[in-house]
Scaffold this motif. Structure first.
Motif, PDB file in Angstrom:
ATOM      1  N   CYS A   1       9.636  75.158  63.112  1.00 31.56           N
ATOM      2  CA  CYS A   1       9.623  76.606  63.274  1.00 31.56           C
ATOM      3  C   CYS A   1       8.764  76.965  64.482  1.00 31.56           C
ATOM      4  CB  CYS A   1       9.065  77.250  62.020  1.00 31.56           C
ATOM      5  SG  CYS A   1       9.222  79.030  62.026  1.00 31.56           S
ATOM      6  N   ILE A   2       9.298  77.829  65.328  1.00 31.82           N
ATOM      7  CA  ILE A   2       8.539  78.396  66.438  1.00 31.82           C
ATOM      8  C   ILE A   2       7.956  79.707  65.934  1.00 31.82           C
ATOM      9  CG2 ILE A   2       8.625  79.304  68.786  1.00 31.82           C
ATOM     10  CD1 ILE A   2      11.194  77.574  69.183  1.00 31.82           C
TER      11      ILE A   2
ATOM     12  N   PRO B   1       0.230  71.137  73.534  1.00 34.09           N
ATOM     13  CA  PRO B   1       0.332  69.759  73.061  1.00 34.09           C
ATOM     14  C   PRO B   1       1.064  69.641  71.720  1.00 34.09           C
ATOM     15  CG  PRO B   1      -1.904  70.260  73.758  1.00 34.09           C
ATOM     16  CD  PRO B   1      -1.150  71.558  73.757  1.00 34.09           C
ATOM     17  N   LEU B   2       1.915  68.638  71.627  1.00 37.30           N
ATOM     18  CA  LEU B   2       2.624  68.344  70.389  1.00 37.30           C
ATOM     19  C   LEU B   2       1.798  67.379  69.546  1.00 37.30           C
ATOM     20  CD1 LEU B   2       6.186  67.644  71.846  1.00 37.30           C
ATOM     21  CD2 LEU B   2       5.425  69.733  70.700  1.00 37.30           C
ATOM     22  N   THR B   3       1.854  67.535  68.246  1.00 38.10           N
ATOM     23  CA  THR B   3       1.250  66.542  67.372  1.00 38.10           C
ATOM     24  C   THR B   3       2.157  65.310  67.378  1.00 38.10           C
ATOM     25  OG1 THR B   3       2.435  67.240  65.375  1.00 38.10           O
ATOM     26  CG2 THR B   3       0.326  68.369  65.866  1.00 38.10           C
ATOM     27  N   ALA B   4       1.636  64.202  66.910  1.00 44.56           N
ATOM     28  CA  ALA B   4       2.440  62.976  66.839  1.00 44.56           C
ATOM     29  C   ALA B   4       3.673  63.198  65.956  1.00 44.56           C
ATOM     30  CB  ALA B   4       1.592  61.824  66.306  1.00 44.56           C
ATOM     31  N   GLN B   5       3.492  63.931  64.883  1.00 47.48           N
ATOM     32  CA  GLN B   5       4.603  64.195  63.959  1.00 47.48           C
ATOM     33  C   GLN B   5       5.663  65.091  64.615  1.00 47.48           C
ATOM     34  OE1 GLN B   5       3.463  66.001  60.214  1.00 47.48           O
ATOM     35  NE2 GLN B   5       4.886  64.673  59.114  1.00 47.48           N
TER      36      GLN B   5
ATOM     37  N   VAL C   1       2.522  81.385  71.107  1.00 47.87           N
ATOM     38  CA  VAL C   1       3.455  80.718  70.209  1.00 47.87           C
ATOM     39  C   VAL C   1       2.803  79.454  69.664  1.00 47.87           C
ATOM     40  CG1 VAL C   1       5.573  81.592  71.278  1.00 47.87           C
ATOM     41  CG2 VAL C   1       4.546  79.473  72.102  1.00 47.87           C
ATOM     42  N   SER C   2       3.265  79.021  68.514  1.00 48.18           N
ATOM     43  CA  SER C   2       2.832  77.745  67.961  1.00 48.18           C
ATOM     44  C   SER C   2       4.022  77.124  67.242  1.00 48.18           C
ATOM     45  CB  SER C   2       1.640  77.921  67.017  1.00 48.18           C
ATOM     46  OG  SER C   2       1.992  78.712  65.909  1.00 48.18           O
TER      47      SER C   2
END
Length: 105
Positions: free
Chosen positions: A64-65, A14-18, A49-50
């Motif tokens: 950044c990955i 999941p992606l953050t809103a930002q 990964v994050s």
């Protein structure tokens, strides 16, 4: 090559809103991120990964990955070099202004 936020989330979680806002403004990065995840999996199989957004004080300007590896720094050098070589061969240098891959120990 095209991609959308759901494909990025399938690759990274999941992606953050930002993060989603950042990528929506830079849609050219989404296919790069999907391909980068495939490259990471080939070089660092099983690694987590994050994503981390960096802010220069005027708003997020770099994504950044982070590749989380259990390898030691020394043990990761050959794979890190392979990943870096593949990254340079496949993506335009200009991508690095907005997106990079880093090993996280």
């Amino acid at each position: 090559m095209t991609a959308n936020p759901s494909e990025v989330e399938a690759a990274y979680g999941p992606l953050t809103a930002q993060q989603e806002k950042f990528l929506t403004a830079r849609q050219h990065l989404m296919p790069v991120m999907v391909r980068a995840r495939q490259m990471i999996a080939a070089v660092f199989p099983g690694s987590q990964v994050s994503l981390e957004l960096f802010d220069d004080g005027t708003g997020p300007d770099h994504l950044c990955i982070l590749v989380h590896t259990d390898l030691s720094y020394m043990a990761s050098i050959p794979q890190g070099t392979r990943l870096q070589d593949r990254w340079r061969a496949e993506f335009a240098r200009s991508v690095n202004r907005e997106l990079t891959v880093m090993l996280w120990f």
